[in-house]
Write a protein that holds these residues in place. Structure first.
Motif, PDB file in Angstrom:
ATOM      1  N   PHE A  50       5.542  16.169   3.290  1.00 48.53           N
ATOM      2  CA  PHE A  50       4.227  15.675   2.884  1.00 48.53           C
ATOM      3  C   PHE A  50       4.077  14.256   3.402  1.00 48.53           C
ATOM      4  CE2 PHE A  50       1.333  13.587  -0.211  1.00 48.53           C
ATOM      5  CZ  PHE A  50       0.205  14.362   0.028  1.00 48.53           C
ATOM      6  N   CYS A  51       2.959  13.994   4.078  1.00 48.14           N
ATOM      7  CA  CYS A  51       2.659  12.684   4.638  1.00 48.14           C
ATOM      8  C   CYS A  51       1.715  11.954   3.685  1.00 48.14           C
ATOM      9  CB  CYS A  51       2.028  12.848   6.019  1.00 48.14           C
ATOM     10  SG  CYS A  51       1.705  11.292   6.867  1.00 48.14           S
ATOM     11  N   ILE A  52       2.102  10.768   3.226  1.00 47.77           N
ATOM     12  CA  ILE A  52       1.363  10.081   2.162  1.00 47.77           C
ATOM     13  C   ILE A  52       0.170   9.282   2.672  1.00 47.77           C
ATOM     14  CG2 ILE A  52       3.487   9.959   0.810  1.00 47.77           C
ATOM     15  CD1 ILE A  52       3.487   6.912   1.335  1.00 47.77           C
ATOM     16  N   GLY A  53       0.001   9.202   3.980  1.00 48.19           N
ATOM     17  CA  GLY A  53      -1.126   8.467   4.542  1.00 48.19           C
ATOM     18  C   GLY A  53      -1.015   8.407   6.050  1.00 48.19           C
ATOM     19  N   THR A  54      -2.140   8.091   6.700  1.00 46.79           N
ATOM     20  CA  THR A  54      -2.188   8.065   8.156  1.00 46.79           C
ATOM     21  C   THR A  54      -2.906   6.816   8.639  1.00 46.79           C
ATOM     22  OG1 THR A  54      -2.184  10.486   8.286  1.00 46.79           O
ATOM     23  CG2 THR A  54      -2.985   9.300  10.209  1.00 46.79           C
ATOM     24  N   GLU A  55      -2.176   5.931   9.313  1.00 43.08           N
ATOM     25  CA  GLU A  55      -2.743   4.763  10.000  1.00 43.08           C
ATOM     26  C   GLU A  55      -3.649   3.942   9.083  1.00 43.08           C
ATOM     27  OE1 GLU A  55      -4.544   6.144  13.617  1.00 43.08           O
ATOM     28  OE2 GLU A  55      -2.676   6.981  14.401  1.00 43.08           O
ATOM     29  N   LEU A  56      -3.051   3.363   8.049  1.00 43.55           N
ATOM     30  CA  LEU A  56      -3.793   2.598   7.043  1.00 43.55           C
ATOM     31  C   LEU A  56      -3.209   1.188   6.896  1.00 43.55           C
ATOM     32  CD1 LEU A  56      -4.143   5.444   4.386  1.00 43.55           C
ATOM     33  CD2 LEU A  56      -5.982   4.540   5.837  1.00 43.55           C
ATOM     34  N   GLU A  57      -3.015   0.498   8.013  1.00 43.89           N
ATOM     35  CA  GLU A  57      -2.232  -0.741   8.002  1.00 43.89           C
ATOM     36  C   GLU A  57      -2.793  -1.804   7.058  1.00 43.89           C
ATOM     37  OE1 GLU A  57      -0.050  -3.979  10.869  1.00 43.89           O
ATOM     38  OE2 GLU A  57      -1.544  -2.657  11.764  1.00 43.89           O
ATOM     39  N   GLN A  58      -4.088  -2.063   7.089  1.00 44.06           N
ATOM     40  CA  GLN A  58      -4.635  -3.119   6.227  1.00 44.06           C
ATOM     41  C   GLN A  58      -4.550  -2.746   4.746  1.00 44.06           C
ATOM     42  OE1 GLN A  58      -5.651  -6.278   6.910  1.00 44.06           O
ATOM     43  NE2 GLN A  58      -4.778  -5.849   8.922  1.00 44.06           N
ATOM     44  N   PHE A  59      -4.762  -1.497   4.431  1.00 40.45           N
ATOM     45  CA  PHE A  59      -4.622  -1.009   3.055  1.00 40.45           C
ATOM     46  C   PHE A  59      -3.184  -1.208   2.584  1.00 40.45           C
ATOM     47  CE2 PHE A  59      -5.686   3.008   0.279  1.00 40.45           C
ATOM     48  CZ  PHE A  59      -5.459   2.274  -0.871  1.00 40.45           C
ATOM     49  N   VAL A  60      -2.238  -0.844   3.408  1.00 44.25           N
ATOM     50  CA  VAL A  60      -0.827  -0.982   3.053  1.00 44.25           C
ATOM     51  C   VAL A  60      -0.434  -2.455   2.937  1.00 44.25           C
ATOM     52  CG1 VAL A  60       1.529  -0.618   3.907  1.00 44.25           C
ATOM     53  CG2 VAL A  60      -0.147   1.244   4.026  1.00 44.25           C
ATOM     54  N   ALA A  61      -0.854  -3.264   3.903  1.00 42.44           N
ATOM     55  CA  ALA A  61      -0.445  -4.670   3.929  1.00 42.44           C
ATOM     56  C   ALA A  61      -1.016  -5.458   2.749  1.00 42.44           C
ATOM     57  CB  ALA A  61      -0.894  -5.316   5.245  1.00 42.44           C
ATOM     58  N   ASN A  62      -2.230  -5.123   2.340  1.00 42.07           N
ATOM     59  CA  ASN A  62      -2.894  -5.882   1.285  1.00 42.07           C
ATOM     60  C   ASN A  62      -2.581  -5.389  -0.123  1.00 42.07           C
ATOM     61  OD1 ASN A  62      -5.041  -8.000   2.357  1.00 42.07           O
ATOM     62  ND2 ASN A  62      -5.012  -6.282   3.807  1.00 42.07           N
ATOM     63  N   ARG A  63      -2.067  -4.183  -0.258  1.00 39.96           N
ATOM     64  CA  ARG A  63      -1.846  -3.611  -1.594  1.00 39.96           C
ATOM     65  C   ARG A  63      -0.453  -2.989  -1.715  1.00 39.96           C
ATOM     66  NH1 ARG A  63      -5.749  -5.914  -4.525  1.00 39.96           N
ATOM     67  NH2 ARG A  63      -5.655  -4.228  -6.097  1.00 39.96           N
ATOM     68  N   PRO A  64       0.609  -3.722  -1.438  1.00 38.76           N
ATOM     69  CA  PRO A  64       1.957  -3.137  -1.448  1.00 38.76           C
ATOM     70  C   PRO A  64       2.373  -2.600  -2.813  1.00 38.76           C
ATOM     71  CG  PRO A  64       2.059  -5.534  -1.303  1.00 38.76           C
ATOM     72  CD  PRO A  64       0.632  -5.158  -1.083  1.00 38.76           C
ATOM     73  N   GLU A  65       1.993  -3.258  -3.892  1.00 41.20           N
ATOM     74  CA  GLU A  65       2.380  -2.776  -5.226  1.00 41.20           C
ATOM     75  C   GLU A  65       1.744  -1.418  -5.516  1.00 41.20           C
ATOM     76  OE1 GLU A  65       1.566  -5.740  -8.122  1.00 41.20           O
ATOM     77  OE2 GLU A  65       2.977  -7.194  -7.271  1.00 41.20           O
ATOM     78  N   TYR A  66       0.507  -1.254  -5.094  1.00 42.22           N
ATOM     79  CA  TYR A  66      -0.148   0.042  -5.277  1.00 42.22           C
ATOM     80  C   TYR A  66       0.625   1.144  -4.557  1.00 42.22           C
ATOM     81  CZ  TYR A  66      -3.147   3.977  -4.176  1.00 42.22           C
ATOM     82  OH  TYR A  66      -3.624   5.254  -4.000  1.00 42.22           O
ATOM     83  N   TRP A  67       1.036   0.896  -3.317  1.00 44.71           N
ATOM     84  CA  TRP A  67       1.721   1.926  -2.551  1.00 44.71           C
ATOM     85  C   TRP A  67       3.079   2.271  -3.158  1.00 44.71           C
ATOM     86  CZ3 TRP A  67      -0.128   5.067   1.184  1.00 44.71           C
ATOM     87  CH2 TRP A  67      -1.413   4.776   1.634  1.00 44.71           C
ATOM     88  N   ASN A  68       3.776   1.273  -3.662  1.00 47.75           N
ATOM     89  CA  ASN A  68       5.046   1.557  -4.330  1.00 47.75           C
ATOM     90  C   ASN A  68       4.832   2.457  -5.544  1.00 47.75           C
ATOM     91  OD1 ASN A  68       6.520  -0.012  -2.520  1.00 47.75           O
ATOM     92  ND2 ASN A  68       6.325  -1.871  -3.754  1.00 47.75           N
ATOM     93  N   ALA A  69       3.796   2.161  -6.312  1.00 49.48           N
ATOM     94  CA  ALA A  69       3.497   2.981  -7.495  1.00 49.48           C
ATOM     95  C   ALA A  69       3.029   4.371  -7.099  1.00 49.48           C
ATOM     96  CB  ALA A  69       2.441   2.280  -8.345  1.00 49.48           C
ATOM     97  N   LEU A  70       2.235   4.456  -6.025  1.00 52.27           N
ATOM     98  CA  LEU A  70       1.743   5.761  -5.567  1.00 52.27           C
ATOM     99  C   LEU A  70       2.901   6.663  -5.153  1.00 52.27           C
ATOM    100  CD1 LEU A  70      -0.619   7.637  -4.738  1.00 52.27           C
ATOM    101  CD2 LEU A  70      -0.536   6.546  -2.480  1.00 52.27           C
ATOM    102  N   ILE A  71       3.867   6.112  -4.452  1.00 50.14           N
ATOM    103  CA  ILE A  71       5.019   6.915  -4.023  1.00 50.14           C
ATOM    104  C   ILE A  71       5.759   7.477  -5.227  1.00 50.14           C
ATOM    105  CG2 ILE A  71       7.273   6.792  -2.877  1.00 50.14           C
ATOM    106  CD1 ILE A  71       5.924   4.718  -0.957  1.00 50.14           C
TER     107      ILE A  71
END
Length: 334
Positions: free
Chosen positions: A149-170
């Motif tokens: 399962f791929c959690i996202g595709t080419e979302l660099e600014q979203f990832v860079a600006n919201r790292p805590e969100y991505w950690n929680a999403l995983i």
């Protein structure tokens, strides 16, 4: 032959089988407005693929808009939950393993890597709607027992600006889906992606520039890869994770290796040799490496008999000479 020698040979065989790994020889199976049948799946089998990416889509109005629309009756069947399930089940019935790779389409085709909100309120709204989108398909991936399962595709600014969100999403995804995880980072993004240690594969959409020539030779492209390959391996070594090319491929156009990410239709001078040579060089560079897991060719349409062809300048390898190169290469990997 004495017992000790037999035991030694047995152990060698066991070690070889344990260390050998079948590569992921996949195609990116493009959604359409209809269900798929054996007619659509058989060409995937015939090209010797062992994996396919199935891609549900969410839609967003512009790069600053926080709402993602997904799984509606206004989108193509193959982009919805029902369609993704039907596609995946049809492919799996033929022995093709599945990666589900949700993607976002920004109106007018703007690059998803630039999605960036202007206020904290909009960031929170985007996070909520993205979670709804991704967890919907994490649940489906678990339901159909998808391999990846791929959690996202080419979302660099979203990832860079919201790292805590991505950690929680995983963490939320892992509560739902028990298979292997990746993220599809753009070719110039993957070095900065912060959460590789939490995933199983370092996913790269591998549109690296490898040659400025109109018709690059295999040798030129191999030299071009010498710039990028050590960096890719360094990231793999750093995180102790294999590299997976979540997308790779070249258009059948002049200068195919110069800016391989470009999809403008104004680039329409067909060059089949350029596509052949860039593809051969990529295979030669990576498929023999034990830190490389494989990848998914971009892109494969379901109506095989009516797409591609020797007058087509787009990415698909279908009904072009490069299809036989891919078929032969995948056959060698079995």
């Amino acid at each position: 032959m004495n017992y000790s020698k037999l035991l030694f040979l047995f152990l060698i065989c066991v070690l070889q089988s344990c260390t050998s790994q079948t590569k992921i020889n996949g195609v990116s199976f493009v959604a359409a407005g209809i269900p798929v049948t054996d007619k659509h799946v058989n060409p995937v089998v015939q090209v010797n693929a062992n994996y396919a990416t199935v891609m549900p889509f969410g839609f967003i109005k512009d790069l600053k808009h926080p709402e993602i629309i997904h799984n509606t009756d206004r989108q193509w069947f193959g982009e919805s939950r029902e369609g993704v399930k039907q596609y995946a089940n049809s492919l799996e019935a033929k022995g093709i393993r599945i990666m589900i790779k949700p993607q976002i389409w920004v109106w007018r085709g703007e690059f998803t890597g630039y999605i960036k909100m202007e206020t904290e309120d909009d960031w929170k709204k985007l996070e909520a709607t993205y979670s709804s989108f991704i967890l919907e398909y994490a649940d489906l991936a678990q339901e159909i027992n998808a391999d990846i399962f791929c959690i996202g595709t080419e979302l660099e600014q979203f990832v860079a600006n919201r790292p805590e969100y991505w950690n929680a999403l995983i963490l939320e995804i892992k509560k739902i889906y028990k298979g292997k995880l990746t993220y599809a980072a753009n070719w110039d993004e993957f070095k900065r992606t912060p959460f590789w240690s939490q995933l199983d594969y370092i996913g790269v959409d591998a549109y690296f520039p490898v040659s400025d020539s109109k018709t690059p030779t295999v040798e030129e492209c191999l030299l071009g890869w010498e710039v990028h390959k050590p960096i890719i391996k360094e990231v793999s070594d750093k995180h102790k994770k294999p590299i997976l090319f979540t997308e790779y491929g070249y258009r059948s156009v002049d200068y195919a290796g110069k800016e391989p990410w470009k999809s403008e239709r104004s680039m329409n001078i067909v060059n089949l040799e350029a596509q052949n040579n860039t593809t051969k060089a990529l295979f030669e560079t990576f498929w023999k490496e034990d830190w490389f897991a494989g990848g998914f060719i971009w892109k494969w349409f379901i109506e095989h008999d009516t797409v591609g062809g020797e007058n087509d300048s787009q990415f698909t390898p279908q009904n072009k000479p490069v299809e036989m190169i891919i078929k032969s290469h995948f056959e060698e990997q079995k």
